[in-house]
Design a protein around this motif. Sequence first.
Motif, mmCIF file in Angstrom:
data_model
loop_
_atom_site.group_PDB
_atom_site.id
_atom_site.type_symbol
_atom_site.label_atom_id
_atom_site.label_comp_id
_atom_site.label_asym_id
_atom_site.label_seq_id
_atom_site.Cartn_x
_atom_site.Cartn_y
_atom_site.Cartn_z
ATOM 1 N N THR A 33 0.816 -1.205 0.000
ATOM 2 C CA THR A 33 0.000 0.000 0.000
ATOM 3 C C THR A 33 0.858 1.267 0.000
ATOM 4 O OG1 THR A 33 -1.775 -1.148 1.170
ATOM 5 C CG2 THR A 33 -1.804 1.253 1.227
ATOM 6 N N MET A 34 0.469 2.232 -0.812
ATOM 7 C CA MET A 34 1.051 3.563 -0.793
ATOM 8 C C MET A 34 -0.063 4.558 -0.507
ATOM 9 S SD MET A 34 3.778 3.443 -3.950
ATOM 10 C CE MET A 34 4.872 4.658 -3.202
ATOM 11 N N GLY A 35 0.307 5.685 0.063
ATOM 12 C CA GLY A 35 -0.731 6.630 0.412
ATOM 13 C C GLY A 35 -0.240 8.047 0.577
ATOM 14 N N TRP A 36 -1.206 8.917 0.795
ATOM 15 C CA TRP A 36 -0.955 10.324 1.039
ATOM 16 C C TRP A 36 -1.644 10.754 2.320
ATOM 17 C CZ3 TRP A 36 2.419 13.163 -1.768
ATOM 18 C CH2 TRP A 36 2.796 12.649 -3.022
ATOM 19 N N TYR A 37 -0.931 11.515 3.122
ATOM 20 C CA TYR A 37 -1.434 12.098 4.352
ATOM 21 C C TYR A 37 -1.079 13.573 4.350
ATOM 22 C CZ TYR A 37 -1.984 7.278 5.896
ATOM 23 O OH TYR A 37 -2.366 5.963 6.001
ATOM 24 N N ARG A 38 -1.755 14.350 5.166
ATOM 25 C CA ARG A 38 -1.470 15.778 5.198
ATOM 26 C C ARG A 38 -1.546 16.301 6.621
ATOM 27 N NH1 ARG A 38 -6.983 17.583 1.994
ATOM 28 N NH2 ARG A 38 -8.458 17.205 3.715
ATOM 29 N N GLN A 39 -0.850 17.391 6.841
ATOM 30 C CA GLN A 39 -0.848 18.035 8.142
ATOM 31 C C GLN A 39 -0.951 19.543 7.953
ATOM 32 O OE1 GLN A 39 2.445 17.035 10.692
ATOM 33 N NE2 GLN A 39 1.310 17.676 12.507
ATOM 34 N N ALA A 40 -2.058 20.088 8.403
ATOM 35 C CA ALA A 40 -2.272 21.522 8.369
ATOM 36 C C ALA A 40 -1.672 22.149 9.622
ATOM 37 C CB ALA A 40 -3.761 21.836 8.278
ATOM 38 N N PRO A 41 -1.419 23.457 9.590
ATOM 39 C CA PRO A 41 -0.841 24.112 10.773
ATOM 40 C C PRO A 41 -1.670 23.872 12.021
ATOM 41 C CG PRO A 41 -0.749 25.572 8.897
ATOM 42 C CD PRO A 41 -1.570 24.382 8.467
ATOM 43 N N ARG A 42 -1.001 23.491 13.091
ATOM 44 C CA ARG A 42 -1.618 23.271 14.395
ATOM 45 C C ARG A 42 -2.664 22.165 14.399
ATOM 46 N NH1 ARG A 42 -0.777 28.425 13.470
ATOM 47 N NH2 ARG A 42 -2.885 28.748 12.642
ATOM 48 N N LYS A 43 -2.571 21.253 13.452
ATOM 49 C CA LYS A 43 -3.460 20.109 13.419
ATOM 50 C C LYS A 43 -2.657 18.814 13.335
ATOM 51 C CE LYS A 43 -7.486 22.332 11.304
ATOM 52 N NZ LYS A 43 -8.465 22.264 10.189
ATOM 53 N N GLN A 44 -3.315 17.715 13.647
ATOM 54 C CA GLN A 44 -2.692 16.407 13.540
ATOM 55 C C GLN A 44 -2.613 15.968 12.079
ATOM 56 O OE1 GLN A 44 -1.373 14.676 16.008
ATOM 57 N NE2 GLN A 44 -2.043 16.004 17.674
ATOM 58 N N ARG A 45 -1.645 15.125 11.794
ATOM 59 C CA ARG A 45 -1.560 14.551 10.468
ATOM 60 C C ARG A 45 -2.777 13.655 10.227
ATOM 61 N NH1 ARG A 45 4.060 11.956 8.519
ATOM 62 N NH2 ARG A 45 4.643 14.027 9.318
ATOM 63 N N GLU A 46 -3.368 13.763 9.036
ATOM 64 C CA GLU A 46 -4.577 13.020 8.742
ATOM 65 C C GLU A 46 -4.471 12.274 7.419
ATOM 66 O OE1 GLU A 46 -7.910 15.643 8.430
ATOM 67 O OE2 GLU A 46 -7.155 16.659 6.635
ATOM 68 N N PHE A 47 -5.234 11.225 7.335
ATOM 69 C CA PHE A 47 -5.324 10.400 6.146
ATOM 70 C C PHE A 47 -5.984 11.155 5.006
ATOM 71 C CE2 PHE A 47 -8.541 7.862 3.890
ATOM 72 C CZ PHE A 47 -7.724 7.015 3.157
ATOM 73 N N VAL A 48 -5.443 11.002 3.797
ATOM 74 C CA VAL A 48 -6.044 11.563 2.600
ATOM 75 C C VAL A 48 -6.500 10.457 1.654
ATOM 76 C CG1 VAL A 48 -5.718 13.016 0.565
ATOM 77 C CG2 VAL A 48 -4.707 13.688 2.757
ATOM 78 N N ALA A 49 -5.575 9.587 1.253
ATOM 79 C CA ALA A 49 -5.908 8.535 0.306
ATOM 80 C C ALA A 49 -4.851 7.448 0.343
ATOM 81 C CB ALA A 49 -6.029 9.096 -1.115
ATOM 82 N N THR A 50 -5.256 6.232 -0.003
ATOM 83 C CA THR A 50 -4.321 5.129 -0.157
ATOM 84 C C THR A 50 -4.680 4.330 -1.398
ATOM 85 O OG1 THR A 50 -5.632 3.684 1.291
ATOM 86 C CG2 THR A 50 -3.774 4.863 2.286
ATOM 87 N N VAL A 51 -3.706 3.608 -1.905
ATOM 88 C CA VAL A 51 -3.913 2.712 -3.028
ATOM 89 C C VAL A 51 -3.080 1.456 -2.804
ATOM 90 C CG1 VAL A 51 -2.142 3.913 -4.394
ATOM 91 C CG2 VAL A 51 -3.824 2.450 -5.537
ATOM 92 N N THR A 52 -3.696 0.299 -2.965
ATOM 93 C CA THR A 52 -2.973 -0.949 -2.829
ATOM 94 C C THR A 52 -2.185 -1.245 -4.097
ATOM 95 O OG1 THR A 52 -4.741 -2.343 -3.704
ATOM 96 C CG2 THR A 52 -4.802 -1.825 -1.343
ATOM 97 N N ARG A 53 -1.326 -2.243 -4.020
ATOM 98 C CA ARG A 53 -0.542 -2.609 -5.193
ATOM 99 C C ARG A 53 -1.456 -3.024 -6.348
ATOM 100 N NH1 ARG A 53 4.630 -3.508 -6.387
ATOM 101 N NH2 ARG A 53 5.094 -4.970 -8.093
ATOM 102 N N GLY A 54 -2.591 -3.610 -6.029
ATOM 103 C CA GLY A 54 -3.527 -4.028 -7.046
ATOM 104 C C GLY A 54 -4.450 -2.937 -7.553
ATOM 105 N N GLY A 55 -4.366 -1.736 -6.970
ATOM 106 C CA GLY A 55 -5.130 -0.615 -7.471
ATOM 107 C C GLY A 55 -6.386 -0.255 -6.704
ATOM 108 N N ASN A 56 -6.664 -0.914 -5.593
ATOM 109 C CA ASN A 56 -7.817 -0.544 -4.781
ATOM 110 C C ASN A 56 -7.526 0.728 -4.006
ATOM 111 O OD1 ASN A 56 -9.382 -2.815 -5.523
ATOM 112 N ND2 ASN A 56 -8.284 -4.069 -4.021
#
Length: 120
Positions: A33-56
């Motif tokens: 699995t690969m993914g993207w997360y983000r962290q805005a100022p003064r906030k916790q890092r949060e999940f954005v999106a993930t994709v498995t090796r098979g494309g899910n």
Amino acid sequence: QVQLVESGGGLVQAGESLRLSCTASGIIYNIDTMGWYRQAPRKQREFVATVTRGGNTNFQDSVEGRFTISRDNAKNMVYLQMNSLKPENTAVYYCSGSITTLNRRKVEAWGQGTQVTVSS
């Protein structure tokens, strides 16, 4: 040792688009699995999106329909296409990967982040 490096961040106006890229390198056997997360100022890092090796794919509800995640397994790369950007999407975006090394050790790797700023 493995590394992830993000690119493609920048400053855009609301409604515009950006495409983020992430490249994994090092002693990689494969990447699940690969993914993207983000962290805005003064906030916790949060999940954005993930994709498995098979494309899910999985998306945070707030970006569903606007963001697309994809990957190129041959190049060990993952992308995040961000359309219709909003000021609240402003954050540092981080790439992640569940990587199996050449000696078959599984590691969770993170990039250093790329800044995305959306002006109103």
